[in-house]
Design an enzyme around this catalytic site. Structure first.
Site, mmCIF file in Angstrom:
data_model
loop_
_atom_site.group_PDB
_atom_site.id
_atom_site.type_symbol
_atom_site.label_atom_id
_atom_site.label_comp_id
_atom_site.label_asym_id
_atom_site.label_seq_id
_atom_site.Cartn_x
_atom_site.Cartn_y
_atom_site.Cartn_z
ATOM 1 N N HIS A 159 33.834 -22.699 -44.665
ATOM 2 C CA HIS A 159 34.911 -21.940 -44.038
ATOM 3 C C HIS A 159 36.219 -22.143 -44.805
ATOM 4 C CE1 HIS A 159 37.338 -20.787 -40.294
ATOM 5 N NE2 HIS A 159 38.235 -21.473 -40.986
ATOM 6 N N GLU A 160 36.516 -23.384 -45.108
ATOM 7 C CA GLU A 160 37.778 -23.684 -45.790
ATOM 8 C C GLU A 160 37.800 -23.086 -47.196
ATOM 9 O OE1 GLU A 160 40.517 -24.968 -44.557
ATOM 10 O OE2 GLU A 160 39.530 -24.958 -42.616
ATOM 11 N N HIS B 255 38.648 -19.469 -47.109
ATOM 12 C CA HIS B 255 40.100 -19.233 -47.030
ATOM 13 C C HIS B 255 40.717 -19.251 -48.428
ATOM 14 C CE1 HIS B 255 40.764 -19.146 -42.774
ATOM 15 N NE2 HIS B 255 40.485 -20.415 -42.538
ATOM 16 N N HIS C 284 41.934 -15.479 -39.163
ATOM 17 C CA HIS C 284 40.563 -15.576 -38.650
ATOM 18 C C HIS C 284 40.194 -14.315 -37.880
ATOM 19 C CE1 HIS C 284 41.940 -19.828 -38.955
ATOM 20 N NE2 HIS C 284 40.755 -19.950 -39.512
HETATM 21 ZN ZN ZN Z 1 40.209 -21.385 -40.814
#
Ligand code: ZN
Ligand code: NAG
Ligand code: NAG
Length: 570
Positions: free
Chosen positions: A252-253, A256, A358
């Site tokens: 997830h990171e 980003h 998100h």
């Molecule tokens: Zn996030």
């Protein structure tokens, strides 16, 4: 930084905030013969968009003729471990270097291809003061006065051998190179990821597990070519049950840092390689001071108004931001089976780090790019579509994971409040799933997660304060006096307080004991406490129980108070 102050001023969620596993504490409940607590929780991700001074835009990368041909254009992420990772205890270092990052990166490299591969990445140096200049016809940027002693990517000092030569303009107007020549850079990479394990100020103040962002964008397509991921050392868990959660946090990171960030929306390109947001001075999109972000055009993100049912037969106008790039629109329409859907809603709550960065939690609950981890995280086609719509990547959709939440639920689900949905279903005497409306009570009324792979509990609860009017959904609830109804909602704020069934974990004196995931063998209860004769393991599924069990061995001869479902061999 601006973002930080705003976040601090707005208290949010409970407990341990963040990016993000493991789930933690809320209510204390007495369980069986020994006191333990069961907590269903979510902790939100604060993806902090880096501020102007932290990012170098328009980094000029030389054509590289020794470039190994990248035939299939597979995204190549080169991981550079900072000294701080080497200094960790061996268990944690091993977890990061041999498991977490290799597995996360392997998934991302298989899932994404890059449209404009880079050969060698050499990073541009930061300036001693944040003042820089560009000369006409020269792709490099020059520092006014001097280059900074160290160039950083997030909290990490970039090694000298990855840097371009320093270029400065002196007070006399003379501009030119200074110091060491261009260094070797990072070869055969499309993205350099600096991984650190520093106990930064952010780790302490926000109680974060990990955070990541981009730090340099290349000049041709504005694609991020370097970024960092910092893991807060004290929050790294080497417990086996927490690995899956940590792994999806790392993925997830990194997503980003690669593209899904409000700080990058204004830099997205179309399939022909043209910016989706018009460029002004020196090729930059306009900057929005009140957002602290480059302002995207309405080809990327647009506003819409939803007619929003609330308590007392009232309706409000609910403003939302939608990501409206072509593949995202197509995938969102298909997923929800709503052909008139204009785009995929972005998170509107959780403060500057969570909102806009998100997907809306109410609509894509367990999708991995929603703003918090609640359960069973999956990277769906919608996230892959977004990555394609950045203009920087192509996605292999067979790597997408199946998302059940919201699937084929139609426009009433995706364009209305959850009150509208719950009320319509009740009128028709149908299940209100994926929402729920049973109070979190003692004993707990257990149910199953939507995919039947974990024991779950409805997260509807009473808040200490009235919820904001637009999130008050209940006209009646069993056993609740009507004047108290404004206090009731789902425990997850960023899901617009819509209540849904959530897996949970058991804690004893604050220590994580076990989760409610049926497939994890380690969750098997102690034989003396296995009130429901449950069986956990890879083939187990959650089943609804017909009646409560009585635990005979227990000295006080209590019947097991929490019941309703359990894990059994399927
Ligand atoms: Zn996030
Ligand atoms: C900046 O963002 C705010 C909030 O979205 C918006 O209301 C405002 O119009 C934007 N300003 C510009 C110049 O686009
Ligand atoms: C896409 O992923 C699948 C599953 O990993 C793989 O079998 C297939 O070869 C990939 N396709 C491409 C074009 O890379």
């Amino acid at each position: 930084m601006e973002t930080r102050r705003k976040m601090a001023a707005k208290p949010r969620s409970r407990g341990r905030v963040l990016c993000w596993w493991p789930p933690l504490s809320a209510a204390l409940l007495l369980l069986g013969c020994s006191p333990a607590s069961a907590a269903a929780s979510s902790s939100s991700c604060q993806h902090r968009v880096p501020s102007g001074g932290e990012v170098v835009y328009k980094v000029y990368l030389k054509e590289n003729h020794v470039l190994k041909r990248n035939v299939d254009q597979k995204l190549r992420i080169k991981t550079i471990y900072d000294r701080s990772v080497e200094d960790l205890l061996p268990e944690k270092r091993h977890l990061i270097k041999n498991k977490l990052f290799p597995q996360a990166i392997s998934y991302l490299e298989k899932t994404f291809q890059v449209r404009n591969p880079t050969g060698t990445i050499s990073l541009s140096r930061q300036c001693a003061t944040n003042q820089y200049l560009r000369k006409e016809g020269d792709p490099h940027r020059y520092c006014r006065g001097a280059c900074a002693e160290h160039t950083r990517c997030g909290p990490v000092v970039v090694p000298e051998e990855h840097l371009q030569q320093c270029r400065v303009c002196r007070d006399n107007g003379h501009c030119g190179p200074a110091g060491l020549p261009d260094q070797e850079g990072v070869r055969d990479a499309d993205f350099v990821l600096y991984v650190s394990a520093l106990t930064t100020e952010r780790c302490g103040q926000e109680n974060i597990i990990a955070y990541a962002a981009y730090c340099q964008l290349e000049a041709e397509m504005d694609r991020p070519v370097a970024g960092y991921a910092n893991l807060c050392p004290n929050m790294i868990s080497t417990q086996a049950q927490e690995f899956i959660g940590m792994l999806s946090t790392v993925k997830h990171e990194i997503i980003h840092a690669l593209g899904f960030s409000a700080g990058l929306f204004a830099f997205y390109h179309d399939d022909d390689g043209n910016p989706l947001t018009a460029r002004y001075a020196e090729g930059f999109p306009p900057f929005n001071d009140s957002l602290g972000l480059y302002q995207w055009s309405n080809k990327v993100v647009d506003k819409a108004v939803r007619l929003w049912d609330i308590r007392g037969n009232k309706m409000l106008r609910h403003d939302v931001f939608l990501l409206i790039t072509p593949r995202v629109v197509e995938e969102a329409r298909k997923h929800f089976d709503c052909p008139i859907l204009e785009g995929m809603e972005l998170e509107n709550q959780g403060g500057m780090g969570t909102e806009l960065n998100h997907w809306e939690k109410r609509l894509l609950e367990n999708e991995a790019m929603t703003g918090s981890h609640t359960q069973n995280r999956v990277f769906s086609r919608i996230t892959l579509a977004l990555m394609e719509d950045t203009g920087w990547y192509k996605a292999n959709y067979s790597m997408a994971e199946k998302l059940d939440w919201g699937r084929d639920k139609g426009c009433d689900f995706v364009m209305k409040s959850c009150k509208f949905w719950i009320d319509r279903k009740k009128e028709k005497r149908q299940l209100v799933s994926p929402y729920c409306d049973t109070l979190r009570s003692n004993p707990l009324q257990l149910t199953c997660r939507q995919d039947q792979k974990a024991v779950a509990v409805c997260n509807l609860q009473k808040f200490p304060k009235e919820l904001p009017q637009e999130y008050q959904y209940f006209d009646s609830l069993n056993g609740v006096p009507s004047e108290d109804l404004p206090y009731y909602g789902g425990s997850v704020e960023i899901a617009d307080y819509c209540p849904f069934s959530q897996e949970f974990s058991w804690h004893l004196s604050g220590e994580f004991q076990r989760s409610s995931d049926c497939r994890i063998m380690e969750n098997q209860p102690d034989p003396l406490k296995n009130y429901g004769a449950e069986k956990y393991g890879p083939n187990s599924v959650c089943l609804i129980q017909k009646s409560a069990f009585v635990m005979a061995q227990c000295r006080k001869k209590l019947s097991y108070p929490d019941w309703g479902s359990g894990c059994y061999q399927g």
